[in-house]
Every structure is written in structure tokens, then in C-alpha cells.
Design a protein around this motif. Structure first.
Motif, short mmCIF file in Angstrom:
data_model
loop_
_atom_site.label_atom_id
_atom_site.label_comp_id
_atom_site.label_asym_id
_atom_site.label_seq_id
_atom_site.Cartn_x
_atom_site.Cartn_y
_atom_site.Cartn_z
N PRO A 198 0.83 -1.20 0.00
CA PRO A 198 0.00 0.00 0.00
C PRO A 198 0.87 1.26 0.00
O PRO A 198 2.04 1.22 0.37
N GLY A 199 0.29 2.36 -0.45
CA GLY A 199 0.96 3.65 -0.29
C GLY A 199 1.90 4.07 -1.39
O GLY A 199 2.59 5.08 -1.24
N PHE A 200 1.98 3.33 -2.48
CA PHE A 200 2.87 3.75 -3.57
C PHE A 200 2.59 5.18 -4.05
O PHE A 200 3.52 5.94 -4.30
N PRO A 201 1.31 5.60 -4.18
CA PRO A 201 1.06 6.96 -4.68
C PRO A 201 1.35 8.06 -3.67
O PRO A 201 1.32 9.25 -4.03
N ASP A 202 1.63 7.70 -2.41
CA ASP A 202 1.76 8.71 -1.36
C ASP A 202 3.07 9.47 -1.41
O ASP A 202 3.19 10.55 -0.80
N ASP A 203 4.06 8.92 -2.09
CA ASP A 203 5.38 9.56 -2.10
C ASP A 203 6.18 9.04 -3.29
O ASP A 203 5.74 8.14 -4.00
N TYR A 204 7.37 9.61 -3.46
CA TYR A 204 8.27 9.12 -4.50
C TYR A 204 8.92 7.81 -4.03
O TYR A 204 9.24 7.65 -2.85
N HIS A 205 9.14 6.91 -4.99
CA HIS A 205 9.87 5.68 -4.73
C HIS A 205 10.88 5.49 -5.85
O HIS A 205 10.64 5.89 -7.00
N VAL A 206 12.01 4.89 -5.51
CA VAL A 206 13.07 4.67 -6.49
C VAL A 206 12.92 3.26 -7.06
O VAL A 206 13.08 2.27 -6.35
N PHE A 207 12.61 3.21 -8.35
CA PHE A 207 12.49 1.94 -9.07
C PHE A 207 13.76 1.76 -9.90
O PHE A 207 14.17 2.69 -10.61
#
Length: 272
Positions: A198-207
């Protein structure tokens, strides 16, 4: 006098140490999360006020006043006006707006994408890469029916192979990671990895993806999430980098959704 000189000396030392006597700030050079002797081959921090067209085009190689992938049932027609740079980030904007594409089809959505590829089918790609460590800091949209992606396609303009570093297919809570290839008989094959949270849209993530001659390894925020080592599945051809916000891949957005945004803080490609 001696005490004053000593105090001045201490003050100067503090100014040098903290950088208070300078109007510029030293920024540490970024490093990939995978150890090794890497050099930064390509990057964009999106610090300007417009897209750097020396680095990026805004369509696939088959650009003709816009583009899409008609075979996958996507709803969007990609247009340059849906791509913007401001405040240190790239925005790819999807909007519910009917447009007739140069393919003769009516598309109910417009959206944005960027690629290191060509401006048109007969041009030369801007940048291609064979092996390396590919990473981007991305904030995906929360709306369902969107398909944000960060991926690689061959500079030959024919797929497979294809490597999907990051792809959310219609829902924002499950990341999918793919490698596509052809077997010895020429049939298309693919292998899928998935990571749900859960929460992927809540902040930036490094893929990120580590692509070497003998392996493909996917990472999310520096943590390994998927790995492929079968030799026939590893590409060995130059690839272009793509970031896009597709619409309606697998399922359409609900009628209440009229827009969505995919934000990118930076993109980097490292090579040994």
C-alpha cells in the motif's frame, strides 16, 4: 590582540567547515544503491523550466503528431503538451479529452511520455544503452485505470526483447516487473515479477534495474524484489529508456476520473 587573532581564526575555521562563507552549496554526487565501479552515463534532474529535448522526445519511434500502442487497447494519445517540467520535477499528465490521432482513431484520453529514442521512425535515437543500472524516482498516480511505466525497448524498433522496470497495470497497489524475449522457435515469451504494497502513490519511490550479461535484478527503494538469470531471457542489444503514463491498460478509469499525474524527480543510468 593575540586573543582577537585567535578568535578570528576560530571563526574562519567554522565558516570553512560549515560552508557559511560561501553562497554555493556542495551537493554530493549521487551513487547507485548497487556497489561497484560505476560512472554516471546519463541523467536528468529536471531542474529547468522545460523538457530537455536533447535528452528526450515525447513519443515512441513511430511518432506522427502523437502516438500510442494501438495493439494493447490503451485509451490515450500521447501529446507534447501533456509533458511539463517545473519545480525540479517532470509531470506526465493524463486528461480525459477526445482527440483524433494521426492513426485515424478517436482517443478518449490524452497523456504524456518521454523517451531517449527518435523524433520519428527515420531519425536516430538520442541515447541507447546496453547493460547498466537504471533508476528513477517516481510518484505514481493514485487513480485506478492508469498504467504508469518505466521501461526499455530495443533501438532496433522491434520487440521483444523488452524490459519493464516498473509498471502498474490499472491499480496503484501492485508493481509488476517483466522481461520479454523470443525463444528458439521465435515465439514471444515473458516472465513476471510482482510486489504488492500500500501507499505507492503517497510519495516518491526509487524503481531500479541492474542489467548485466548474466542477470536482471529489479529493486524498489534499494531492496531487491525480482531476479532473472536464465541466459535466453537476458537481452544483449542497445535499448532506449521510456517513462510514460498510459490509460486504460487492462481496465479503463472509472467515469468519475478525469485526470491523473505521474511525477518524476530524476532519472539516472549508470554503467561500469
Amino acid at each position: 590582540m593575540t586573543a582577537r587573532r585567535a578568535m578570528l581564526g576560530v571563526l574562519l575555521l567554522l565558516l570553512v567547515t560549515c560552508g557559511c562563507g560561501s553562497t554555493t552549496r556542495a551537493v554530493p554526487e549521487p551513487k547507485p544503491s548497487v556497489p561497484g565501479d560505476w560512472h554516471l552515463e546519463f541523467h536528468d534532474e529536471f531542474d529547468g523550466s522545460r523538457l530537455d529535448r536533447k535528452r528526450w522526445t515525447t513519443c515512441y519511434d513511430w511518432n506522427d503528431d502523437g502516438c500510442t500502442i494501438g495493439s494493447s487497447g490503451e485509451l490515450e494519445w500521447y501529446q507534447p503538451g501533456q509533458v511539463s517540467v517545473d519545480g525540479g520535477k517532470l509531470t506526465l499528465a493524463a486528461e480525459r479529452r477526445t482527440v483524433r490521432g494521426s492513426d485515424g482513431q478517436v482517443h478518449p484520453w490524452v497523456s504524456g511520455m518521454i523517451s531517449t529514442g527518435r523524433d520519428d521512425w527515420y531519425a536516430e535515437p538520442r541515447e541507447t544503452f546496453t547493460y547498466g543500472y537504471f533508476e528513477a524516482a517516481i510518484r505514481i498516480p493514485a487513480q485506478s485505470g492508469m498504467a504508469p511505466a518505466f521501461w526499455l525497448i530495443p533501438a532496433s524498433r522491434f520487440t521483444p526483447p523488452e524490459i519493464d522496470i516498473m509498471e502498474f497495470l490499472g491499480a496503484p497497489d501492485e508493481l509488476t516487473m517483466y522481461v520479454h524475449w523470443r525463444n528458439a522457435e521465435g515465439d514471444e515469451r515473458k516472465q513476471r515479477g510482482a510486489f504488492a504494497a500500500p501507499g505507492f502513490p503517497d510519495d516518491y519511490h526509487v524503481f531500479a534495474l541492474l542489467w548485466e550479461k548474466d542477470r536482471l535484478v529489479w529493486y524498489v527503494d534499494g531492496v531487491e524484489r525480482f531476479k532473472v538469470t536464465a541466459p535466453e531471457r537476458i537481452p544483449h542489444v542497445p535499448m532506449e529508456v521510456i517513462l510514460n503514463l498510459a490509460v486504460g491498460l487492462l481496465k479503463p478509469p472509472p467515469p468519475s476520473t478525469d485526470s491523473a499525474r505521474m511525477l518524476v524527480d530524476w532519472v539516472r543510468v549508470w554503467q561500469r
